[in-house]
Design a protein around this motif. Structure first.
Motif, short mmCIF file in Angstrom:
data_model
loop_
_atom_site.label_atom_id
_atom_site.label_comp_id
_atom_site.label_asym_id
_atom_site.label_seq_id
_atom_site.Cartn_x
_atom_site.Cartn_y
_atom_site.Cartn_z
N ASN A 281 0.83 -1.20 0.00
CA ASN A 281 0.00 0.00 0.00
C ASN A 281 0.86 1.25 0.00
OD1 ASN A 281 -2.43 1.41 0.03
ND2 ASN A 281 -2.49 1.51 2.26
N ASN A 285 0.76 4.17 -2.77
CA ASN A 285 0.53 5.58 -2.44
C ASN A 285 1.63 6.46 -3.03
OD1 ASN A 285 -1.86 5.15 -1.03
ND2 ASN A 285 -0.82 4.83 0.93
N LYS A 288 0.81 6.85 -6.64
CA LYS A 288 -0.28 7.79 -6.89
C LYS A 288 0.20 9.23 -6.74
CE LYS A 288 -5.09 8.77 -5.72
NZ LYS A 288 -6.27 8.33 -4.93
N ARG A 289 1.03 9.49 -5.74
CA ARG A 289 1.56 10.86 -5.57
C ARG A 289 2.42 11.26 -6.77
NH1 ARG A 289 2.37 8.98 -0.19
NH2 ARG A 289 4.59 8.63 -0.63
N SER A 294 -4.57 6.00 -9.89
CA SER A 294 -4.92 5.00 -8.89
C SER A 294 -4.80 3.60 -9.50
CB SER A 294 -6.35 5.22 -8.38
OG SER A 294 -6.46 6.46 -7.74
#
Length: 505
Positions: A281, A285, A288-289, A294
């Motif tokens: 995860n 993340n 995604k940043r 996503s």
């Protein structure tokens, strides 16, 4: 038709095929081997989806191979999903059930029936041996399909097991003409999986936005009685888990080169620990940043771990779960418990309901079920099949299959399950043509599975096909509509990419 304008000769050509007839899916291992060989300076080409190319584009495929191969090219076959090349009368009967996977019959049909290899595959072997006299043919990959192909085709070597740690040296030896045994057993897996990088390279003809497989862990901490995968029952050890930076870098590589945001998580147990999920995860993340995108993914999931660690349900939802494959196997608790699935039936319902309430509404929740497990009777199986039929359990789709056991436990079988080795200890008699216990024979279990599959379809309470399909359909290059026609278009376009500058009609 014009000739090739820009073609190189490859040292190694690797063949693979998709595990699903109408849903294009890459086989991960063959690309990892190709990537490692390229790092060592070999010129390597992967020709994927070979079943479909032989079926519909054989002439163009052979023209292509004639241009890119030399008399000394080494040919490798990843046979993990080569069940499509195995033909028996019994298989054809089972294809009458829509979406029925024929691979589940492989172990039993091999030992009792005449097995025929698909004519197109035999044509490929004839072509290779006729046109490249000095070429060596090696076979690898997981699956029972390997054995009949190995026995009936002109294979020089069969590499059995996780092969990364010595693939390069083995191929060097073969190309150098060294004498090696025909069957090469891999007894260890010392390759540094934890820090391994990307598998897919720009020359692999990946489509823009294609859903790709990714391996984030290796082996399984569990040891279900019917499972014959390698590295079963391994200890929880970080060396089998890919580190966060490697996960992030691999996802970035695939995004920057192919636009990939959707994955098939090829871990034997995706949620084997909360620590592992948090690690993945965190990498997602970061992705995604960095990209603003996503993830969507499908994974093999242990339901009993979700019940024991309910925070995993939340984490998986946050990570973008699109499809989960639960191996529930039976809703008769004594049967499930006997094979290593220890969650009581009422807890199965409650945990599935929590997943359904927590995860996105379009997330597919799929499970396989096995007919013929210990303690299962026709009455208990009928009872829980009626529960499935009447949609009294929050699964989206499911599939029934008879229990399959290996009768030949010789050294020519790559991996064996506990049932394969010691079936008699669990009440099975394998002295005849098929297994039997006090409640079933293989034929009775198979007929029961087929009968109930037809009921599910007729009642429109059943969605055939694997949960992976829903993730693969997210690929940007696949259109909505008829799966069969879309798959044909995909394989035709893939052949065109392989052909490069060859005019193709």
């Amino acid at each position: 038709m014009t000739g090739f304008k820009k073609i190189q000769t490859f040292d190694v050509v690797l063949f693979a095929t998709s595990p699903d007839i109408h849903t294009p899916q890459r086989t991960l291992g063959v690309y990892r081997i190709a990537h490692l060989l390229r790092q060592q300076g070999f010129k390597v080409k992967v020709v994927d989806f070979i079943y479909h190319l032989l079926k519909d584009h054989k002439e163009h495929l052979f023209l292509y191979l004639a241009e890119i191969c030399s008399p000394h090219t080494l040919f490798g076959f990843s046979t993990t999903f080569f069940v499509e090349f195995i033909e028996t009368n019994e298989i054809e009967e089972n294809l009458k059930v829509p979406g029925w996977r024929r691979g589940y019959l492989q172990k039993v049909t091999y030992e009792n029936k005449q097995v025929d290899i698909d004519e197109n595959l035999m044509d490929l072997f004839d072509f290779l041996k006729t046109n490249f006299d000095n070429a060596k043919i090696i076979m690898g990959g997981y699956g029972g399909a390997s054995r009949p192909i190995f026995n009936q085709c002109p294979i020089d070597h069969w590499i059995m097991g996780y092969a990364e740690e010595f693939t390069v040296s083995t191929i060097n030896q073969i190309l150098a003409g060294d004498e090696l045994p025909k069957i090469i057993n891999v007894t260890s897996a010392n390759w540094n999986f934890r820090e391994s990088g990307s598998c897919f390279d720009i020359e692999d003809n990946i489509f823009s936005g294609e859903t790709l497989p990714i391996e984030l862990s290796r082996g399984c901490v569990f040891k279900c009685k019917f499972c014959s995968f390698p590295l079963l029952g391994r200890k929880p050890d970080d060396k089998y888990l890919k580190e966060e930076d490697c996960i992030f870098n691999e996802m970035m590589h695939n995004y920057e080169h192919f636009g990939t945001t959707n994955y098939l998580m090829m871990c034997d147990t995706f949620n084997e620990s909360t620590h592992k999920l948090l690690n993945i995860n965190s990498a997602m993340n970061r992705f995604k940043r960095e990209t603003g995108e996503s993830m969507r993914y499908g994974a093999y999931v242990r339901l009993d771990l979700l019940e024991r660690f309910p925070e995993q349900i939340e984490i998986m939802g946050e990570m973008g779960v699109k499809a989960s494959h639960f191996g529930i196997e039976s809703l008769h608790y004594p049967s499930a418990k006997s094979v290593g699935k220890g969650l009581k039936t009422e807890k199965i319902y409650k945990t599935l309901e929590k997943c359904r309430d927590t995860w996105p509404s379009d997330a597919i929740m799929y499970s396989g079920f096995i007919i013929g497990l210990p303690h299962e009777t026709k009455e208990t199986a009928t009872e829980w099949c009626n529960i499935l039929l009447n949609r009294q359990i929050p699964l989206t789709c499911w599939k029934l299959a008879p229990l399959s056991m290996e009768k030949d436990i010789s050294s020519n079988v790559p991996y064996l399950s506990e049932f394969d080795r010691n079936a008699e200890n669990y009440g099975y008699d394998r002295s005849g043509a098929e297994w039997k216990n006090e409640h079933w024979s293989f034929s009775e279990a198979k007929n029961f599975a087929e009968e109930w599959s037809r009921k599910f379809i007729d009642n429109e309470s059943y969605t055939s096909g694997h949960s992976w399909n829903s993730v693969i359909r997210l690929s940007k290059h696949l259109n909505e509509g008829n799966k069969k026609e879309n798959a044909k278009i995909f394989y035709k376009e893939y052949m065109k990419r392989c052909l490069w500058d060859l005019e193709y009609r």
